[in-house]
Design an enzyme around this catalytic site. Structure first.
Site, PDB file in Angstrom:
ATOM      1  N   PRO A   1       0.814  -1.220   0.000  1.00 49.25           N
ATOM      2  CA  PRO A   1       0.000   0.000   0.000  1.00 49.25           C
ATOM      3  C   PRO A   1       0.847   1.269   0.000  1.00 49.25           C
ATOM      4  O   PRO A   1       0.324   2.366  -0.180  1.00 49.25           O
ATOM      5  CB  PRO A   1      -0.834  -0.125   1.282  1.00 49.25           C
ATOM      6  CG  PRO A   1      -0.197  -1.174   2.106  1.00 49.25           C
ATOM      7  CD  PRO A   1       0.657  -2.016   1.217  1.00 49.25           C
TER       8      PRO A   1
ATOM      9  N   GLU B   1       2.388  -7.986   8.663  1.00 47.16           N
ATOM     10  CA  GLU B   1       2.520  -6.550   8.900  1.00 47.16           C
ATOM     11  C   GLU B   1       3.453  -5.907   7.881  1.00 47.16           C
ATOM     12  O   GLU B   1       3.431  -4.721   7.671  1.00 47.16           O
ATOM     13  CB  GLU B   1       3.045  -6.285  10.315  1.00 47.16           C
ATOM     14  CG  GLU B   1       1.944  -6.043  11.313  1.00 47.16           C
ATOM     15  CD  GLU B   1       0.882  -7.118  11.307  1.00 47.16           C
ATOM     16  OE1 GLU B   1       1.247  -8.320  11.302  1.00 47.16           O
ATOM     17  OE2 GLU B   1      -0.296  -6.782  11.289  1.00 47.16           O
TER      18      GLU B   1
ATOM     19  N   ARG C   1      -4.403  -7.871 -20.647  1.00 48.04           N
ATOM     20  CA  ARG C   1      -5.398  -7.543 -21.660  1.00 48.04           C
ATOM     21  C   ARG C   1      -4.906  -6.501 -22.665  1.00 48.04           C
ATOM     22  O   ARG C   1      -5.566  -6.233 -23.665  1.00 48.04           O
ATOM     23  CB  ARG C   1      -6.730  -7.149 -21.023  1.00 48.04           C
ATOM     24  CG  ARG C   1      -6.700  -5.924 -20.171  1.00 48.04           C
ATOM     25  CD  ARG C   1      -7.882  -5.910 -19.217  1.00 48.04           C
ATOM     26  NE  ARG C   1      -9.161  -5.984 -19.893  1.00 48.04           N
ATOM     27  CZ  ARG C   1      -9.686  -5.014 -20.628  1.00 48.04           C
ATOM     28  NH1 ARG C   1      -9.003  -3.902 -20.797  1.00 48.04           N
ATOM     29  NH2 ARG C   1     -10.852  -5.151 -21.204  1.00 48.04           N
TER      30      ARG C   1
ATOM     31  N   ASP D   1     -11.796   1.452 -24.037  1.00 43.04           N
ATOM     32  CA  ASP D   1     -12.062   1.201 -22.624  1.00 43.04           C
ATOM     33  C   ASP D   1     -12.067   2.481 -21.809  1.00 43.04           C
ATOM     34  O   ASP D   1     -11.425   3.460 -22.163  1.00 43.04           O
ATOM     35  CB  ASP D   1     -10.961   0.310 -22.017  1.00 43.04           C
ATOM     36  CG  ASP D   1     -11.177  -1.145 -22.334  1.00 43.04           C
ATOM     37  OD1 ASP D   1     -12.251  -1.489 -22.856  1.00 43.04           O
ATOM     38  OD2 ASP D   1     -10.265  -1.934 -22.042  1.00 43.04           O
TER      39      ASP D   1
END
Ligand code: ADE
Length: 248
Positions: free
Chosen positions: A88, A115, A153, A168
């Site tokens: 993150p 963690e 893709r 898209d």
């Protein structure tokens, strides 16, 4: 193109690879995916991959040696490869990054758990650190799957030629227009008449208008960065004039 997943939960990755666009791309030989169990590189009989943090505190930290061993075991395709640590704290993944990653011959994903991961892995092993959004997952596996799907893709042939990815959402900087298929009326809601008209120019303009309308309403931040044509500006002015979207 080759994708390698380094994980302590290989089953999570295998499930994602079993169906859908990525599975078909593997079948067609357009991509290959290898899953490496980090536990196989633990140096003890218990196959330990985590340990308590130096300095104390809650939670466990992934040990560096098994990850390093797993990484060294990965064959390199010769060409250009990137080792990507999913976390993150990484650079935020988006469509532009997907295109950038699609230029490589091999992506190697380090899927962290617990963690965190020993800081020296980040320093010594990762070419880049990538986050799929501002929320915390239990591990990098789902994030690596998201990146793989978005990149695969873009590889020529993966979408089967019937569907271009160029229209898209996010390609061209706008959200996509709405889609309809049969039946013509569903629960009292009709397909917009223009889509049944057979007039390709009108359909094109309607789609562009809906794309702009949607982006303006939902993601005005995208509109600020999008490359807009003169026609787009006219359409937006008309929408604003009708009070449909807020004026700048
Ligand atoms: N691991 C945990 N949370 C993550 C996130 N948001 N993106 C990438 N990897 C993660």
């Amino acid at each position: 193109m080759r994708f390698d997943f380094l994980t302590i939960f290989p089953g999570m990755v295998s499930a994602f690879l079993a169906e859908g666009v990525v599975a078909r791309a593997i079948e067609k030989g357009l991509i290959s995916v290898h899953v490496v169990n980090i536990r196989d590189f633990a140096g003890d009989p218990h196959r330990t991959t985590d340990d308590r943090p130096y300095g104390g505190g809650d939670g466990m930290v992934m040990k560096p040696e098994p990850i390093y061993g797993a990484l060294r075991s990965v064959g390199r395709e010769g060409g250009r490869s990137q080792v990507i640590l999913l976390s993150p704290q990484g650079e935020r993944f988006d469509q532009a990054m997907a295109w950038d990653l699609a230029r490589y011959d091999q992506l190697i994903f380090l899927c962290g758990r617990y963690e965190g991961i020993d800081e020296r892995v980040r320093l010594l092993c990762a070419d880049r650190e990538v986050s799929i959004g501002d929320y915390v997952l239990s591990g990098g596996e789902l994030a690596a799957a998201v990146v793989t799907d978005a990149v695969a893709r873009l590889i020529p042939g993966v979408l089967g030629g019937t569907r271009s990815n160029l229209e898209d959402t996010f390609e061209g900087g706008l959200l996509e227009y709405p889609h309809y298929t049969r039946p013509e009326v569903f629960m009292g809601h009709r397909v917009p008449a223009v889509l049944l008209s057979g007039n390709h120019e009108k359909i094109r303009r309607w789609r562009r208008t809906e794309s702009l309308r949607r982006t303006m309403k939902r993601r005005p931040d995208l509109l600020e960065r999008a490359h807009l044509t003169r026609e787009d500006e006219e359409i937006l002015a008309a929408l604003r004039g009708r009070g449909e979207v807020r004026a700048e």
